[in-house]
Design a protein around this motif. Structure first.
Motif, PDB file in Angstrom:
ATOM      1  N   PHE A 200       0.842  -1.193   0.000  1.00 28.67           N
ATOM      2  CA  PHE A 200       0.000   0.000   0.000  1.00 28.67           C
ATOM      3  C   PHE A 200       0.876   1.241   0.000  1.00 28.67           C
ATOM      4  O   PHE A 200       1.851   1.337   0.756  1.00 28.67           O
ATOM      5  N   TRP A 201       0.585   2.193  -0.863  1.00 27.38           N
ATOM      6  CA  TRP A 201       1.272   3.481  -0.962  1.00 27.38           C
ATOM      7  C   TRP A 201       2.769   3.324  -1.272  1.00 27.38           C
ATOM      8  O   TRP A 201       3.598   4.114  -0.815  1.00 27.38           O
ATOM      9  N   LEU A 212      12.474   4.006   9.025  1.00 28.79           N
ATOM     10  CA  LEU A 212      12.579   5.085  10.004  1.00 28.79           C
ATOM     11  C   LEU A 212      11.451   4.975  11.025  1.00 28.79           C
ATOM     12  O   LEU A 212      10.435   4.314  10.784  1.00 28.79           O
ATOM     13  N   PRO A 213      11.582   5.656  12.152  1.00 28.23           N
ATOM     14  CA  PRO A 213      10.429   5.817  13.039  1.00 28.23           C
ATOM     15  C   PRO A 213       9.343   6.596  12.307  1.00 28.23           C
ATOM     16  O   PRO A 213       9.615   7.273  11.298  1.00 28.23           O
ATOM     17  N   PRO A 214       8.100   6.535  12.776  1.00 30.74           N
ATOM     18  CA  PRO A 214       7.014   7.272  12.117  1.00 30.74           C
ATOM     19  C   PRO A 214       7.088   8.769  12.410  1.00 30.74           C
ATOM     20  O   PRO A 214       6.285   9.326  13.161  1.00 30.74           O
ATOM     21  N   ARG A 215       8.070   9.424  11.807  1.00 35.44           N
ATOM     22  CA  ARG A 215       8.236  10.863  11.969  1.00 35.44           C
ATOM     23  C   ARG A 215       7.125  11.604  11.226  1.00 35.44           C
ATOM     24  O   ARG A 215       6.314  10.994  10.531  1.00 35.44           O
ATOM     25  N   LEU A 216       7.105  12.932  11.357  1.00 32.53           N
ATOM     26  CA  LEU A 216       6.092  13.735  10.684  1.00 32.53           C
ATOM     27  C   LEU A 216       6.073  13.414   9.194  1.00 32.53           C
ATOM     28  O   LEU A 216       7.107  13.486   8.525  1.00 32.53           O
ATOM     29  N   ALA A 217       4.914  13.036   8.685  1.00 28.93           N
ATOM     30  CA  ALA A 217       4.782  12.618   7.293  1.00 28.93           C
ATOM     31  C   ALA A 217       3.713  13.456   6.600  1.00 28.93           C
ATOM     32  O   ALA A 217       2.962  14.204   7.243  1.00 28.93           O
ATOM     33  N   ALA A 218       3.644  13.304   5.283  1.00 30.44           N
ATOM     34  CA  ALA A 218       2.702  14.106   4.494  1.00 30.44           C
ATOM     35  C   ALA A 218       1.259  13.707   4.745  1.00 30.44           C
ATOM     36  O   ALA A 218       0.343  14.506   4.552  1.00 30.44           O
ATOM     37  N   SER A 219       1.047  12.475   5.176  1.00 32.36           N
ATOM     38  CA  SER A 219      -0.301  11.989   5.456  1.00 32.36           C
ATOM     39  C   SER A 219      -0.199  11.005   6.622  1.00 32.36           C
ATOM     40  O   SER A 219       0.766  11.052   7.395  1.00 32.36           O
ATOM     41  N   HIS A 220      -1.163  10.093   6.723  1.00 29.47           N
ATOM     42  CA  HIS A 220      -1.177   9.152   7.834  1.00 29.47           C
ATOM     43  C   HIS A 220      -0.037   8.146   7.701  1.00 29.47           C
ATOM     44  O   HIS A 220       0.037   7.442   6.694  1.00 29.47           O
ATOM     45  N   PRO A 221       0.844   8.050   8.689  1.00 36.09           N
ATOM     46  CA  PRO A 221       1.909   7.042   8.612  1.00 36.09           C
ATOM     47  C   PRO A 221       1.318   5.628   8.609  1.00 36.09           C
ATOM     48  O   PRO A 221       0.193   5.400   9.054  1.00 36.09           O
ATOM     49  N   ASN A 222       2.112   4.703   8.117  1.00 37.52           N
ATOM     50  CA  ASN A 222       1.715   3.298   8.071  1.00 37.52           C
ATOM     51  C   ASN A 222       1.227   2.849   9.449  1.00 37.52           C
ATOM     52  O   ASN A 222       1.936   2.992  10.441  1.00 37.52           O
ATOM     53  N   GLU A 422      -6.989   3.422  19.009  1.00 29.98           N
ATOM     54  CA  GLU A 422      -7.046   4.883  19.004  1.00 29.98           C
ATOM     55  C   GLU A 422      -6.136   5.507  17.945  1.00 29.98           C
ATOM     56  O   GLU A 422      -5.910   6.719  17.958  1.00 29.98           O
ATOM     57  N   GLN A 423      -5.623   4.700  17.014  1.00 30.30           N
ATOM     58  CA  GLN A 423      -4.785   5.272  15.953  1.00 30.30           C
ATOM     59  C   GLN A 423      -5.642   6.013  14.925  1.00 30.30           C
ATOM     60  O   GLN A 423      -6.867   5.929  14.922  1.00 30.30           O
ATOM     61  N   ASP A 424      -4.955   6.741  14.052  1.00 34.23           N
ATOM     62  CA  ASP A 424      -5.668   7.533  13.052  1.00 34.23           C
ATOM     63  C   ASP A 424      -6.233   6.645  11.947  1.00 34.23           C
ATOM     64  O   ASP A 424      -5.981   5.443  11.895  1.00 34.23           O
ATOM     65  N   SER A 425      -6.991   7.247  11.049  1.00 37.02           N
ATOM     66  CA  SER A 425      -7.567   6.579   9.863  1.00 37.02           C
ATOM     67  C   SER A 425      -8.543   5.478  10.250  1.00 37.02           C
ATOM     68  O   SER A 425      -8.633   4.443   9.572  1.00 37.02           O
ATOM     69  N   HIS A 426      -9.251   5.650  11.333  1.00 43.41           N
ATOM     70  CA  HIS A 426     -10.219   4.677  11.821  1.00 43.41           C
ATOM     71  C   HIS A 426     -11.642   5.195  11.603  1.00 43.41           C
ATOM     72  O   HIS A 426     -11.842   6.357  11.234  1.00 43.41           O
ATOM     73  N   PRO A 427     -12.647   4.354  11.854  1.00 50.78           N
ATOM     74  CA  PRO A 427     -14.021   4.808  11.634  1.00 50.78           C
ATOM     75  C   PRO A 427     -14.391   6.050  12.440  1.00 50.78           C
ATOM     76  O   PRO A 427     -15.267   6.816  12.029  1.00 50.78           O
ATOM     77  N   THR A 428     -13.767   6.240  13.617  1.00 51.67           N
ATOM     78  CA  THR A 428     -14.018   7.440  14.404  1.00 51.67           C
ATOM     79  C   THR A 428     -12.758   7.804  15.164  1.00 51.67           C
ATOM     80  O   THR A 428     -11.975   6.934  15.559  1.00 51.67           O
ATOM     81  N   SER A 429     -12.546   9.098  15.358  1.00 54.33           N
ATOM     82  CA  SER A 429     -11.438   9.574  16.189  1.00 54.33           C
ATOM     83  C   SER A 429     -11.908   9.864  17.608  1.00 54.33           C
ATOM     84  O   SER A 429     -11.125  10.329  18.442  1.00 54.33           O
ATOM     85  N   LEU A 430     -13.188   9.583  17.893  1.00 53.15           N
ATOM     86  CA  LEU A 430     -13.759   9.907  19.202  1.00 53.15           C
ATOM     87  C   LEU A 430     -13.669   8.757  20.189  1.00 53.15           C
ATOM     88  O   LEU A 430     -14.020   8.916  21.355  1.00 53.15           O
ATOM     89  N   LEU A 431     -13.203   7.604  19.734  1.00 61.89           N
ATOM     90  CA  LEU A 431     -13.147   6.438  20.604  1.00 61.89           C
ATOM     91  C   LEU A 431     -12.133   6.653  21.723  1.00 61.89           C
ATOM     92  O   LEU A 431     -11.014   7.110  21.487  1.00 61.89           O
TER      93      LEU A 431
END
Length: 680
Positions: A200-201, A212-222, A422-431
């Motif tokens: 993917f991507w 690398l560690p998941p440093r600041l990226a252009a979009s959601h890191p893996n 609680e990671q990003d790119s999930h059905p909700t960020s409110l969990l």
């Protein structure tokens, strides 16, 4: 074990002298020598028998790279020994001194955005820095060699609150260590590429050095990269803990080693169940976060600490006598709160009650943080409350060493699911994973039902009912364990967003809830998260928020306990239960909050025959826990209210509290009673 520490206490007669430990972090280097004698006098007056010493003393102990100054610490150790006070001696590695960071700025942590965290506060060090490790271990060796035979040394305190401010470091040191960790986990790049789904991507790796560690990226890191970095970061801190511990065990093999966890609030970066096996006894720090569930959260955290400790006694290393200094508004505790908060930890297995700190600082970042001796001095209500608590703990000496008695209900708390759900790119960020678990716990408290917080590697079969909220990460072996649990008579309750992914954060295909789909006898094709403020009605008075599921029942022995009465899935199942073996598996597809769960739980507990052991009039007003010793059980009853509560039908002898001859126990507002009941 705590018993080893007890046997080393000044004046202790092996393990035959039960006692609860009482004290604080002690920082004499903040004060002139003229204060030290007075400190020991007041400690004895308050019943203090243990202090943690030297936690932030590196710069005093080692003023320069090849300069040492132990004279002041020798003097303090001797004074405490003369006063009959044991010392939990810190390795002092929590904050490197200015000379070290000036000579070696490469030890400083780096954020995901590439910013350096500079000196001026604390914990400004990289867990993976070989330079920091070398200097820290040199200090540990010097301390261990110097105080190995000191009669007041009863335990070692590694570092302090490992990871509180530096759990995630994105430096080049961290990148190298992360790659080494990944090699050990996966063995080959092929296995890593599969686990991380790098097709993917266009993220396919052909050399380890590309990772690398998941440093600041252009979009959601893996997402699996993120999850593995969380695992690695916890392991990196654990590795530092073990490195210090090994030196201590080499030089002082008979002195137990601990480090203070932070099982409270949103502290989730450190996988404490994984760390627990690396120390001789579990210690924890806890501070009350004001809010509608503040004391429920205290109980929850203490209970979870006991679960991490395997039900064995543990050490409350830090909490506050009154206000802290780091919340937006730092509210002082009310009369009675100091004792109630402390004893609630004891109710859940703490054999030591300690505070930050002994004497309130006159200067520095924590000068407005309360202490056992406040700015007002010994002639103060707070110090009188400290002295009274010391006397109370002395009267409770018979319960020292007793373990937690298993409760009928277990709440499964899983760090992997907490991290992943609680990671990003999930059905909700409110969990909010922890809040969901806390709501179930609060609902059980409201019903007067005892529950234990447990971890996936504990003995789940000790509990008649096992509640697993948001059990998002379910490897195949855990799914088999839960299936066996129900087939052998256990009653499992789980919730929305459970069973969804495996240990690599790969979705279990074929429909949700994935690994638990067959066990639950349901299938879900698509999630139905709710936007903030939306709610749906269920059968009865309950309403759901945050989440809904479009459930299809797939097994004939699955019954619907509640339907949706509004929303996109009106008329479809909302709560289901499937009978399996001699047990059952229940699914709750929406967030009901404490009130809704309090209404629903009796139906969920009924198949297991779980009832409150409190009389009807005390349920919800009183929290009860049980510790079990070799010849007696110790029942704690804690008034959760600001009113006087009476509890009829109490049997046993009161170690603390007012128990009438007819068995009626009277609890003052926020009071705690302890009743000893002989074992048959």
């Amino acid at each position: 074990m705590i018993s080893t520490l007890l046997s080393r206490m000044p004046g202790a007669d092996g393990d035959r002298t039960p006692r609860l430990l009482y004290g604080a972090d002690y920082n004499p280097e903040q004060w002139p020598r003229s204060v030290w004698q007075d400190d020991v006098r007041l400690m004895r007056e308050a019943g203090v028998n243990l202090v943690s010493l030297g936690i932030f003393s590196w710069a005093r102990l080692q003023p320069g790279a090849d300069t040492w100054d132990f004279g002041w610490l020798d003097e303090v150790m001797d004074l405490l020994h003369e006063g009959g006070i044991g010392v939990d001696l810190a390795t002092a590695t929590a904050s490197p001194p200015p000379w070290l960071t000036t000579a070696h700025p490469e030890v400083l942590p780096v954020t995901a955005t590439g910013e350096t965290l500079w000196p001026g506060a604390r914990q400004h060090w990289r867990p993976t820095s070989p330079v920091f490790r070398r200097h820290a271990l040199r200090l540990v060796r010097e301390l261990a060699a110097r105080y190995a035979g000191h009669p007041t040394l009863v335990a070692w305190h590694v570092n302090n609150e490992l990871g509180c401010h530096n759990v995630y470091d994105y430096s080049d040191d961290a990148a190298r260590a992360f790659r080494d960790w990944l090699r050990a986990r996966y063995g080959t790049l092929e296995a890593l590429n599969h686990a991380w789904a790098t097709a993917f991507w266009s993220q396919h790796y052909t050399e380890w050095e590309q990772i690398l560690p998941p440093r600041l990226a252009a979009s959601h890191p893996n997402p699996t990269q993120q999850l593995d970095f969380k695992r690695f970061s916890s392991d990196a801190l654990k590795d530092h803990l073990c490195a210090e511990r090994e030196i201590l065990r080499e030089i002082t093999p008979d002195v137990p080693v601990t480090t203070n966890f932070m099982v409270m609030g949103g502290t989730k970066g450190m996988n404490y169940p994984d760390w627990a096996a690396e120390i001789d006894f579990v210690s924890n720090d806890h501070y009350v976060h004001p809010g509608p569930q503040d004391r429920d959260e205290l109980s929850f955290s203490a209970n979870l600490t006991s679960g991490i400790s395997g039900g064995r006694p543990w050490f409350l290393m830090e909490h506050s006598t009154s206000a802290v200094n780091w919340q937006p508004v730092n509210v002082a505790k009310r009369p009675g709160d100091l004792a109630r908060d402390s004893l609630l930890h004891v109710a859940h297995g703490a054999d030591a009650v300690c505070f930050f700190q002994w004497r309130q600082s006159a200067a520095g970042a924590e000068k407005y943080h309360s202490a056992m001796v406040p700015h007002a001095g010994e002639d103060s209500d707070l110090f009188r409350a400290v002295r009274d608590l010391g006397a109370t703990l002395e009267s409770l000496a018979p319960l020292a060493g007793s373990e937690r008695e298993a409760a009928p209900v277990g709440i499964l708390y899983d760090w992997q699911s907490w991290w992943a759900s609680e990671q990003d790119s999930h059905p909700t960020s409110l969990l909010d994973y922890r809040q969901e678990a806390l709501d179930w716990y609060s609902a059980l408290l409201a019903l007067g039902i005892r529950a234990d917080l447990v971890t996936p590697h504990g003995d789940l079969h000790r509990h008649q009912v096992l509640i697993a909220p948001v059990l998002h990460v379910v490897p195949a072996d855990l799914a088999k364990t839960l299936t066996r649990y129900t087939e052998q008579g256990g009653h499992l309750v789980t919730t929305y967003f459970s069973g969804i992914v495996d240990e690599n954060d790969h979705v279990w295909l074929g429909g949700y809830p994935g690994a638990l789909r067959d066990l639950l006898g349901i299938r879900i094709e698509e999630f139905g998260p709710l936007v903030a403020g939306d709610e749906v009605a269920l059968d009865g008075p309950a309403t759901g928020t945050l989440w809904t599921d479009r459930i299809t029942v797939t097994a004939p022995d699955t019954e619907v306990l509640a339907h949706y009465r509004s929303g996109a899935y009106e008329g479809r199942p909302a709560v289901t239960r499937r009978t399996t073996g001699s047990g059952s598996a229940t699914y709750v597809s929406t967030r009901l909050g404490t009130r809704g769960l309090t209404s629903l739980l009796p139906r969920l507990l009924d198949p297991a025959g779980v009832r409150s052991d409190l009389p009807t009039e005390a349920r919800g007003l009183v929290e009860t826990t049980v510790r079990r010793g070799s010849d007696a059980r110790f029942r704690f009853l804690v008034n959760r209210t600001d009113d006087t509560v009476t509890v009829p039908g109490v049997t046993g002898d009161a170690l603390l509290g007012t128990l009438a001859a007819d068995g009626t126990l009277t609890l003052a507002p926020r009071a705690v009673a302890v009743v000893r009941q002989p074992l048959a």
